[in-house]
Design an enzyme around this catalytic site. Sequence first.
Site, short mmCIF file in Angstrom:
data_model
loop_
_atom_site.label_atom_id
_atom_site.label_comp_id
_atom_site.label_asym_id
_atom_site.label_seq_id
_atom_site.Cartn_x
_atom_site.Cartn_y
_atom_site.Cartn_z
N ASP A 283 0.86 -1.18 0.00
CA ASP A 283 0.00 0.00 0.00
C ASP A 283 0.90 1.23 0.00
O ASP A 283 1.65 1.46 0.96
CB ASP A 283 -0.89 -0.02 1.24
CG ASP A 283 -1.88 1.13 1.29
OD1 ASP A 283 -1.67 2.14 0.59
OD2 ASP A 283 -2.87 1.03 2.04
N VAL A 284 0.85 2.02 -1.06
CA VAL A 284 1.78 3.14 -1.19
C VAL A 284 1.45 4.31 -0.26
O VAL A 284 2.18 5.30 -0.23
CB VAL A 284 1.85 3.66 -2.64
CG1 VAL A 284 2.43 2.60 -3.57
CG2 VAL A 284 0.50 4.15 -3.12
N TYR B 86 -8.76 15.09 -6.86
CA TYR B 86 -7.96 14.48 -7.92
C TYR B 86 -7.22 15.55 -8.71
O TYR B 86 -6.02 15.44 -8.97
CB TYR B 86 -8.88 13.66 -8.83
CG TYR B 86 -8.15 12.88 -9.91
CD1 TYR B 86 -7.43 11.74 -9.59
CD2 TYR B 86 -8.19 13.29 -11.24
CE1 TYR B 86 -6.77 11.01 -10.57
CE2 TYR B 86 -7.53 12.56 -12.22
CZ TYR B 86 -6.82 11.43 -11.88
OH TYR B 86 -6.17 10.72 -12.86
N LYS C 270 -3.03 15.89 -8.96
CA LYS C 270 -2.28 15.75 -10.21
C LYS C 270 -1.53 17.03 -10.58
O LYS C 270 -0.43 16.99 -11.13
CB LYS C 270 -3.22 15.32 -11.33
CG LYS C 270 -3.77 13.90 -11.15
CD LYS C 270 -2.67 12.87 -11.00
CE LYS C 270 -3.21 11.44 -10.96
NZ LYS C 270 -2.13 10.43 -10.82
#
Length: 252
Positions: free
Chosen positions: A58-59, A151, A155
Amino acid sequence: MSFNDKVVIVTGGSSGIGAAIAIKFSSLGAKITIVGRNEQKLHAVAKKCENPLILIADVTKENDMKKIVNDTVKHFGKLDILVNNAGIARNTSILNENAMADYDQVMATNIRSCVYLTHLSAPHIIKTKGNIINISSIAALKVLSKQAFTYNASKAALDHFTRSVASELASYGVRVNVVSPGPVRTDFIENLGLDKAQQEAAFDHMRKMTALDRVSDPEEIADLVLFLASDKAKGITGATFVSDNGSMVIAD
């Protein structure tokens, strides 16, 4: 292109763009570490690669990220290329009472993990004069949804992080770049909880929002990633490459 004996980490490698990247690197001789949370999907991708290292991780967890880098270097002896691909999306209004919880989750996955994995990987990549590729989105450049601020922000942060680190690591001979896809046919939409009919409707909507009237396959994004990771792109760093079927040039 050949990546014989190059060692590559691909996060979010259990499906979609990450899986396509891992498979293409492996087909061109690279030694691959495939990272993901879905064990079944990871093993399915691994069957299409040549002796990959499979890491269920799990990052968003620091110990897992340390394990990704440490196990890769221990297993293969070095690290040449890091592909930060893992990402999630949440449809969240800024007015939603859960807005900050969703924001924290998305930022932890989409930007903090990339920062930390880059921090851990950079000393090894400096030794091999390798490179780092971050998978972003055109959502960093254009608001695609009114309820995707988490999101979009993650990004946009990833894009500028890439430019910042590219500036710092250039003196070590390390390149850092961004690939920003538009609509791509992956399980990303499915993971939002939509049924099959809703998924197809979503992809059809995405197609209509492109100048070329199409949605990309993951392999197209993988081709661009491999080009940037290769010596053919030895003069490219701190750059953002958009592959979006013309989504950015559609007039409102």
